[in-house]
Design a protein around this motif. Structure first.
Motif, short mmCIF file in Angstrom:
data_model
loop_
_atom_site.label_atom_id
_atom_site.label_comp_id
_atom_site.label_asym_id
_atom_site.label_seq_id
_atom_site.Cartn_x
_atom_site.Cartn_y
_atom_site.Cartn_z
N VAL A 242 0.83 -1.20 0.00
CA VAL A 242 0.00 0.00 0.00
C VAL A 242 0.87 1.25 0.00
O VAL A 242 0.64 2.21 -0.76
CB VAL A 242 -0.96 0.01 1.21
N GLY A 243 1.89 1.25 0.86
CA GLY A 243 2.78 2.41 0.93
C GLY A 243 3.49 2.68 -0.38
O GLY A 243 3.58 3.84 -0.83
N LEU A 244 3.99 1.62 -1.01
CA LEU A 244 4.71 1.80 -2.28
C LEU A 244 3.76 2.24 -3.39
O LEU A 244 4.12 3.05 -4.25
CB LEU A 244 5.45 0.52 -2.65
N ALA A 245 2.53 1.72 -3.37
CA ALA A 245 1.53 2.15 -4.36
C ALA A 245 1.27 3.65 -4.24
O ALA A 245 1.13 4.36 -5.25
CB ALA A 245 0.25 1.36 -4.18
N ASN A 246 1.21 4.13 -3.01
CA ASN A 246 1.01 5.58 -2.80
C ASN A 246 2.19 6.38 -3.34
O ASN A 246 2.02 7.45 -3.93
CB ASN A 246 0.82 5.88 -1.31
N ILE A 247 3.41 5.86 -3.12
CA ILE A 247 4.60 6.53 -3.63
C ILE A 247 4.58 6.59 -5.15
O ILE A 247 4.86 7.63 -5.76
CB ILE A 247 5.88 5.81 -3.13
N LEU A 248 4.21 5.48 -5.79
CA LEU A 248 4.16 5.44 -7.25
C LEU A 248 3.10 6.41 -7.77
O LEU A 248 3.33 7.13 -8.75
CB LEU A 248 3.85 4.03 -7.73
N SER A 249 1.95 6.46 -7.11
CA SER A 249 0.88 7.35 -7.54
C SER A 249 1.30 8.81 -7.42
O SER A 249 1.10 9.61 -8.34
CB SER A 249 -0.37 7.09 -6.70
N ALA A 250 1.90 9.15 -6.28
CA ALA A 250 2.34 10.53 -6.07
C ALA A 250 3.47 10.91 -7.03
O ALA A 250 3.53 12.05 -7.52
CB ALA A 250 2.80 10.71 -4.63
N THR A 251 4.34 9.96 -7.32
CA THR A 251 5.44 10.22 -8.24
C THR A 251 4.92 10.49 -9.65
O THR A 251 5.37 11.42 -10.32
CB THR A 251 6.41 9.02 -8.25
N LYS A 252 3.97 9.68 -10.08
CA LYS A 252 3.36 9.91 -11.40
C LYS A 252 2.69 11.28 -11.45
O LYS A 252 2.77 11.99 -12.47
CB LYS A 252 2.34 8.82 -11.69
N ALA A 253 2.04 11.66 -10.36
CA ALA A 253 1.36 12.95 -10.31
C ALA A 253 2.33 14.11 -10.44
O ALA A 253 1.96 15.19 -10.90
CB ALA A 253 0.56 13.07 -9.01
N GLN A 254 3.59 13.86 -10.04
CA GLN A 254 4.62 14.89 -10.17
C GLN A 254 5.27 14.88 -11.56
O GLN A 254 6.18 15.65 -11.84
CB GLN A 254 5.71 14.67 -9.12
N GLY A 255 4.78 13.97 -12.42
CA GLY A 255 5.31 13.89 -13.77
C GLY A 255 6.61 13.12 -13.88
O GLY A 255 7.36 13.28 -14.86
N ILE A 256 6.90 12.29 -12.89
CA ILE A 256 8.15 11.54 -12.86
C ILE A 256 7.89 10.08 -13.22
O ILE A 256 6.93 9.46 -12.75
CB ILE A 256 8.81 11.63 -11.47
N ASP A 257 8.78 9.49 -14.03
CA ASP A 257 8.68 8.09 -14.42
C ASP A 257 8.88 7.19 -13.21
O ASP A 257 9.71 7.48 -12.35
CB ASP A 257 9.75 7.79 -15.47
N VAL A 258 8.14 6.10 -13.13
CA VAL A 258 8.24 5.18 -11.99
C VAL A 258 8.89 3.85 -12.39
O VAL A 258 8.77 2.85 -11.66
CB VAL A 258 6.86 4.93 -11.35
N ALA A 259 9.59 3.82 -13.52
CA ALA A 259 10.13 2.56 -14.03
C ALA A 259 11.11 1.90 -13.07
O ALA A 259 11.26 0.68 -13.08
CB ALA A 259 10.80 2.79 -15.39
N LEU A 260 11.78 2.68 -12.23
CA LEU A 260 12.75 2.10 -11.31
C LEU A 260 12.08 1.39 -10.14
O LEU A 260 12.59 0.38 -9.64
CB LEU A 260 13.69 3.18 -10.77
N LEU A 261 10.96 1.89 -9.67
CA LEU A 261 10.30 1.33 -8.48
C LEU A 261 9.14 0.39 -8.80
O LEU A 261 8.80 -0.45 -7.97
CB LEU A 261 9.80 2.46 -7.57
N ALA A 262 8.53 0.55 -9.96
CA ALA A 262 7.36 -0.28 -10.29
C ALA A 262 7.63 -1.78 -10.22
O ALA A 262 6.78 -2.54 -9.74
CB ALA A 262 6.84 0.11 -11.68
N PRO A 263 8.80 -2.27 -10.67
CA PRO A 263 9.04 -3.72 -10.56
C PRO A 263 9.04 -4.22 -9.11
O PRO A 263 8.63 -5.36 -8.86
CB PRO A 263 10.43 -3.89 -11.20
N LEU A 264 9.50 -3.40 -8.19
CA LEU A 264 9.47 -3.80 -6.78
C LEU A 264 8.04 -3.95 -6.30
O LEU A 264 7.71 -4.90 -5.58
CB LEU A 264 10.23 -2.77 -5.93
N HIS A 265 7.18 -3.02 -6.72
CA HIS A 265 5.76 -3.11 -6.36
C HIS A 265 5.15 -4.39 -6.93
O HIS A 265 4.34 -5.06 -6.26
CB HIS A 265 5.03 -1.88 -6.88
#
Length: 295
Positions: A242-265
């Motif tokens: 849940v925590g990492l999903a929130n980080i990915l969502s907030a990161t996308k909202a900032q216009g930043i690619d999440v390719a580095l963290l998405a595989p961990l999720h």
């Protein structure tokens, strides 16, 4: 092996690391023979007392302990193949960076030519060679490691990890994977901060102590992984997913690619789908483990 050359050492390959290796042996009083495909790289070492060999074969013949430190395994073969004759009865210690299978193949080739082989993975920048900050992992011939442990110990703390010549490389890849994973997290962190005009230095000042504290959890995770017991009453996979999903969502909202963290999720989610949401975060490794081959 010829005891007349007990304290004679050859260093083949005089790049940044090879220069320091040879210089370290010279500083400790060892008769040091050097060779490089570009002869001029030996000049400074010769001025300090090293012996310049005219050919790789001459360099190998000069010492019973031969240290090899070149660009890659292709270069290793290019250097050694025409110089294989004098290898018989000698110890070849290869400190060239590579991968496990080429190390095993080189060990077999070396044995065919009557020499013993030791593969090494160096953890040091050149300026720390010979200090307490440097360490080297070795695999292959235990006899070579035992015979020349004192000489090898001049380079840094020496550890023998096993008789499989590829093991030092496996360790190397594992440790470097952890390092690059950290770098990936750092770049993600800085990029996110940058999206809000936060300087990289500001993020880093906070991140370094946070990462050092987080690293304290790793030995506990290692014990869980080795034992296979992932029971926990603290931060489990479900909470972290849940925590990492929130980080990915907030990161996308900032216009930043999440390719580095998405595989961990994805690893976390896979474990939850398998019914392990209440297990320790360390159980994510079970989605990475090599599966046994049946047949």
């Amino acid at each position: 092996m010829n005891t007349d050359h007990k304290h004679s050492i050859t260093v083949i390959g005089l790049g940044n690391l090879g220069q320091v290796l040879a210089g370290t042996f010279l500083d400790q009083g060892h008769r040091t023979t050097v060779w490089n495909r570009s002869p001029g790289k030996a000049d400074a070492l010769v001025d300090r007392g090293a012996v310049r060999a005219a050919t790789a074969a001459e360099a190998i013949a000069a010492s019973d302990l031969v240290i090899l430190c070149v660009l890659d395994y292709e270069t290793v073969r290019e250097v050694l193949t025409p110089a294989a004759g004098p290898l018989a009865g000698r110890a070849l210690v290869n400190l060239t960076s590579g991968t496990p299978q080429p190390a095993r193949e080189l060990a077999a080739w070396t044995a065919e030519h009557g020499a013993a082989y030791l593969d090494g993975a160096v953890y040091a920048v050149p300026q720390t060679i010979g200090t307490s900050e440097a360490f080297v992992l070795y695999s292959g011939s235990l006899n070579v490691f035992g015979t020349y442990k004192d000489q090898l110990g001049l380079l840094g703390k020496s550890t023998f990890v096993g008789p499989d010549a590829g093991l030092a490389s496996v360790y190397d890849i594992a440790l470097l994977s952890g390092m690059y994973g950290m770098f990936g997290g750092f770049f993600q962190s800085v990029a996110l901060g940058d999206s809000a005009q936060i300087k990289a230095a500001e993020i880093t000042d906070l991140l370094v102590p946070w990462l050092k504290a987080a690293a304290d959890a790793l030995p506990g995770f290692a014990r869980e992984i080795d034992s296979g017991d992932y029971a926990t009453e603290t931060s489990n996979l479900a909470i972290n997913t849940v925590g990492l999903a929130n980080i990915l969502s907030a990161t996308k909202a900032q216009g930043i690619d999440v390719a580095l963290l998405a595989p961990l999720h994805s690893l976390f989610q896979h474990q939850i789908e398998q019914g392990h949401g209440a297990a320790s975060l360390a159980r994510a490794i079970e989605s990475l483990r090599r599966k046994a081959v049946v047949g």
